[in-house]
Design a protein around this motif. Structure first.
Motif, PDB file in Angstrom:
ATOM      1  N   GLU A   1       0.827  -1.210   0.000  1.00  0.00           N
ATOM      2  CA  GLU A   1       0.000   0.000   0.000  1.00  0.00           C
ATOM      3  C   GLU A   1       0.861   1.259   0.000  1.00  0.00           C
ATOM      4  N   LYS A   2       1.950   1.234   0.768  1.00  0.00           N
ATOM      5  CA  LYS A   2       2.812   2.410   0.867  1.00  0.00           C
ATOM      6  C   LYS A   2       3.519   2.720  -0.449  1.00  0.00           C
ATOM      7  N   SER A   3       3.731   1.699  -1.277  1.00  0.00           N
ATOM      8  CA  SER A   3       4.471   1.930  -2.522  1.00  0.00           C
ATOM      9  C   SER A   3       3.708   2.823  -3.484  1.00  0.00           C
ATOM     10  N   GLY A   4       2.370   2.808  -3.399  1.00  0.00           N
ATOM     11  CA  GLY A   4       1.583   3.805  -4.124  1.00  0.00           C
ATOM     12  C   GLY A   4       1.051   3.424  -5.481  1.00  0.00           C
ATOM     13  N   SER A   5       1.639   2.445  -6.186  1.00  0.00           N
ATOM     14  CA  SER A   5       1.179   2.154  -7.547  1.00  0.00           C
ATOM     15  C   SER A   5      -0.104   1.332  -7.522  1.00  0.00           C
ATOM     16  N   GLN A   6      -0.888   1.464  -8.589  1.00  0.00           N
ATOM     17  CA  GLN A   6      -2.135   0.710  -8.689  1.00  0.00           C
ATOM     18  C   GLN A   6      -1.872  -0.794  -8.693  1.00  0.00           C
ATOM     19  N   PHE A   7      -0.818  -1.196  -9.382  1.00  0.00           N
ATOM     20  CA  PHE A   7      -0.486  -2.617  -9.419  1.00  0.00           C
ATOM     21  C   PHE A   7      -0.219  -3.142  -8.014  1.00  0.00           C
ATOM     22  N   ASN A   8       0.556  -2.385  -7.229  1.00  0.00           N
ATOM     23  CA  ASN A   8       0.894  -2.845  -5.887  1.00  0.00           C
ATOM     24  C   ASN A   8      -0.289  -2.779  -4.931  1.00  0.00           C
ATOM     25  N   LEU A   9      -1.264  -1.916  -5.213  1.00  0.00           N
ATOM     26  CA  LEU A   9      -2.487  -1.943  -4.415  1.00  0.00           C
ATOM     27  C   LEU A   9      -3.222  -3.262  -4.614  1.00  0.00           C
ATOM     28  N   MET A  10      -3.182  -3.781  -5.824  1.00  0.00           N
ATOM     29  CA  MET A  10      -3.792  -5.087  -6.072  1.00  0.00           C
ATOM     30  C   MET A  10      -2.987  -6.201  -5.392  1.00  0.00           C
ATOM     31  N   GLU A  11      -1.660  -6.039  -5.380  1.00  0.00           N
ATOM     32  CA  GLU A  11      -0.821  -6.992  -4.657  1.00  0.00           C
ATOM     33  C   GLU A  11      -1.161  -6.954  -3.173  1.00  0.00           C
ATOM     34  N   ALA A  12      -1.395  -5.748  -2.637  1.00  0.00           N
ATOM     35  CA  ALA A  12      -1.754  -5.606  -1.227  1.00  0.00           C
ATOM     36  C   ALA A  12      -3.073  -6.307  -0.939  1.00  0.00           C
ATOM     37  N   ALA A  13      -4.040  -6.138  -1.827  1.00  0.00           N
ATOM     38  CA  ALA A  13      -5.337  -6.795  -1.635  1.00  0.00           C
ATOM     39  C   ALA A  13      -5.180  -8.308  -1.619  1.00  0.00           C
ATOM     40  N   GLY A  14      -4.360  -8.826  -2.530  1.00  0.00           N
ATOM     41  CA  GLY A  14      -4.115 -10.272  -2.553  1.00  0.00           C
ATOM     42  C   GLY A  14      -3.431 -10.763  -1.285  1.00  0.00           C
ATOM     43  N   ALA A  15      -2.505  -9.947  -0.758  1.00  0.00           N
ATOM     44  CA  ALA A  15      -1.816 -10.325   0.480  1.00  0.00           C
ATOM     45  C   ALA A  15      -2.784 -10.344   1.653  1.00  0.00           C
ATOM     46  N   TYR A  16      -3.711  -9.385   1.683  1.00  0.00           N
ATOM     47  CA  TYR A  16      -4.726  -9.389   2.747  1.00  0.00           C
ATOM     48  C   TYR A  16      -5.612 -10.640   2.644  1.00  0.00           C
ATOM     49  N   GLU A  17      -5.944 -11.035   1.427  1.00  0.00           N
ATOM     50  CA  GLU A  17      -6.727 -12.269   1.252  1.00  0.00           C
ATOM     51  C   GLU A  17      -5.966 -13.477   1.784  1.00  0.00           C
ATOM     52  N   ASP A  18      -4.656 -13.545   1.470  1.00  0.00           N
ATOM     53  CA  ASP A  18      -3.838 -14.650   1.962  1.00  0.00           C
ATOM     54  C   ASP A  18      -3.741 -14.622   3.482  1.00  0.00           C
ATOM     55  N   ALA A  19      -3.695 -13.418   4.057  1.00  0.00           N
ATOM     56  CA  ALA A  19      -3.656 -13.300   5.519  1.00  0.00           C
ATOM     57  C   ALA A  19      -4.952 -13.833   6.125  1.00  0.00           C
ATOM     58  N   TYR A  20      -6.082 -13.525   5.483  1.00  0.00           N
ATOM     59  CA  TYR A  20      -7.365 -14.053   5.960  1.00  0.00           C
ATOM     60  C   TYR A  20      -7.362 -15.582   5.978  1.00  0.00           C
ATOM     61  N   LYS A  21      -6.858 -16.172   4.899  1.00  0.00           N
ATOM     62  CA  LYS A  21      -6.830 -17.633   4.823  1.00  0.00           C
ATOM     63  C   LYS A  21      -5.948 -18.226   5.922  1.00  0.00           C
ATOM     64  N   ALA A  22      -4.822 -17.568   6.194  1.00  0.00           N
ATOM     65  CA  ALA A  22      -3.927 -18.052   7.242  1.00  0.00           C
ATOM     66  C   ALA A  22      -4.588 -17.927   8.612  1.00  0.00           C
ATOM     67  N   TYR A  23      -5.221 -16.791   8.882  1.00  0.00           N
ATOM     68  CA  TYR A  23      -5.939 -16.624  10.149  1.00  0.00           C
ATOM     69  C   TYR A  23      -7.060 -17.648  10.274  1.00  0.00           C
ATOM     70  N   ASN A  24      -7.693 -17.954   9.153  1.00  0.00           N
ATOM     71  CA  ASN A  24      -8.791 -18.919   9.166  1.00  0.00           C
ATOM     72  C   ASN A  24      -8.302 -20.306   9.584  1.00  0.00           C
ATOM     73  N   MET A  25      -7.061 -20.623   9.249  1.00  0.00           N
ATOM     74  CA  MET A  25      -6.497 -21.926   9.606  1.00  0.00           C
ATOM     75  C   MET A  25      -6.353 -22.087  11.117  1.00  0.00           C
ATOM     76  N   VAL A  26      -6.202 -20.965  11.836  1.00  0.00           N
ATOM     77  CA  VAL A  26      -6.059 -21.030  13.293  1.00  0.00           C
ATOM     78  C   VAL A  26      -7.295 -20.438  13.976  1.00  0.00           C
ATOM     79  N   GLN A  27      -8.377 -20.314  13.201  1.00  0.00           N
ATOM     80  CA  GLN A  27      -9.684 -19.900  13.722  1.00  0.00           C
ATOM     81  C   GLN A  27      -9.636 -18.553  14.448  1.00  0.00           C
ATOM     82  N   GLN A  28      -8.856 -17.622  13.924  1.00  0.00           N
ATOM     83  CA  GLN A  28      -8.837 -16.263  14.447  1.00  0.00           C
ATOM     84  C   GLN A  28      -9.763 -15.421  13.566  1.00  0.00           C
ATOM     85  N   THR A  29     -11.043 -15.486  13.902  1.00  0.00           N
ATOM     86  CA  THR A  29     -12.066 -14.897  13.042  1.00  0.00           C
ATOM     87  C   THR A  29     -11.953 -13.379  12.941  1.00  0.00           C
TER      88      THR A  29
END
Length: 400
Positions: A172-200
């Motif tokens: 997000e800090k990098s500022g480019s539109q492409f990296n904002l999409m990368e940030a969104a994908g990373a947040y999705e991956d973080a959700y999946k990881a949290y889901n594995m340990v049931q941290q809702t």
């Protein structure tokens, strides 16, 4: 004459030396690697710590380029479009962050958005923004992603989630539109990881961040809609009012993209509105959107009768149990939907109205049982509560 011959020869050479389209991805990959490695040195700072920081960044950049990126298959290349103009090729990044021309066996940069850090990179106390700082953030983000992947390999899902979140923040800090999409994908991956340990809680927050970032991108509407729909499913038993907002956001985004999934999101939204006893809003959705759209689609026509039953009962709740309105609704929907006329749902509602009009509690209870049999698993709670209240008006006694 010589000028014309020269121009003609140049055109011939240009046609014969156009770079192939498959060479663009390696070119852009190299460009992205070079941008990560071209972060400015801070050695001009009088502080010894700045020099140490610069050396650290250089080592980190070298490690990312030569160790981590090869392991991950190289940096990700944004979606792009290549157009052949006969004498040359033109490539544009779909997020609008760059355009390139292919000519004489080479690719050249026509334009690229500059990535500038949100923080000031003071040089000599001038307070001037440090150009290229976004590239440093990008390199750090890639390193954090690799940390997350390694943590997942060790089944350290908490560690993986934290690293994905850090990567997302850096993107997000990098500022480019492409990296904002990368940030969104990373947040999705973080959700999946949290889901594995049931941290809702933390997981849902990450998913909300992913939806927020995808929504910002003009081509991310459907992806954001899918996430908001998922959030609605996750929240409807925890925070029904917030789930309503998620479903509404999903339906609107799908609709703006011309995506047929808008209807399913609207149905989920409307069912939840009924559960929250927001009957007028629910009835409006049934009447204006759900019933007309399901009637118009052959594959969904069989569901229209159920939606009509729900709509009529929602309207009953919205009118504080005005049975005259219910009977008018029955006649109107019989007219506009021939499949509803004579159906089990139509007969059950007619029996309810007749029992109420004749003040017959026994007949009313039998009609309620007919409504209950319309769905596998019986009536939803909101319908049970609504009809139970009406039965009590007729007679205090047995439950539905």
């Amino acid at each position: 004459m010589l000028g014309f011959v020269f121009l003609l020869l140049s055109c011939v050479v240009a046609v014969q030396t156009k770079p192939k389209q498959e060479t663009f991805v390696p070119f852009l990959t190299t460009q992205r690697k070079n941008r990560v490695s071209s972060s400015p040195s801070t050695s001009s700072s009088p502080s010894g710590r700045a020099a140490a920081s610069s050396a650290s960044n250089n080592i980190s950049g070298w490690f990312t380029r030569n160790i981590l990126q090869p392991l991950a298959g190289g940096p990700r290349v944004p979606e792009h479009t290549i157009t052949d103009y006969y004498f040359f090729q033109m490539a544009t990044l779909n997020d609008g962050s760059g355009s390139y021309i292919g000519l004489f066996n080479q690719w050249f940069v026509l334009s690229e958005l500059q990535e500038i850090s949100e923080k000031d990179g003071a040089i000599g106390g001038g307070g001037r923004a440090g150009a290229g700082s976004g590239n440093v953030y990008e390199g750090q983000a890639e390193a954090q992603k690799q940390n997350a992947i390694q943590a997942k390999g060790k089944r350290d899902y908490n560690g993986a989630a934290r690293s994905y979140v850090e990567a997302a923040k850096l993107y997000e800090k990098s500022g480019s539109q492409f990296n904002l999409m990368e940030a969104a994908g990373a947040y999705e991956d973080a959700y999946k990881a949290y889901n594995m340990v049931q941290q809702t809680g933390p997981g849902i927050q990450c998913l909300e961040n992913a939806g927020r970032l995808f929504k910002k991108n003009e081509r991310g509407g459907s992806r954001a809609a899918k996430i908001y729909n998922q959030l609605g499913d996750l929240l409807k038993t925890q925070d029904a009012k917030k789930a309503v907002e998620m479903y509404r956001e999903s339906a609107e985004l799908y609709k703006s993209d011309g995506d047929g999934r808008a209807l399913q999101a609207t149905i989920r939204l409307t069912e939840l509105l009924c559960a929250l006893q927001q009957y007028q809003k629910a009835y409006t959705h049934y009447n204006d959107t759900i019933i007309p759209e399901t009637m118009s689609q052959d594959i969904l026509q069989y569901t229209t009768r159920d939606h009509i039953v729900n709509a009529i009962l929602a309207h009953l709740g919205a009118t504080q149990a005005d049975w005259v309105v219910l009977e008018k609704d029955l006649m109107r929907f019989e007219e506009i939907c021939p499949d509803f006329r004579g159906s089990a749902g139509c007969k059950a509602l007619q029996a309810l109205a007749r029992a109420e009009r004749e003040h017959d509690p026994q007949a009313f209870q039998e009609a309620c049982q007919s409504v209950n049999r319309l769905k596998t698993g019986g009536m939803p709670d909101w319908q049970v509560g609504l009809l139970l209240a009406e039965k009590k008006k007729l007679e205090d006694g047995d439950l539905l």
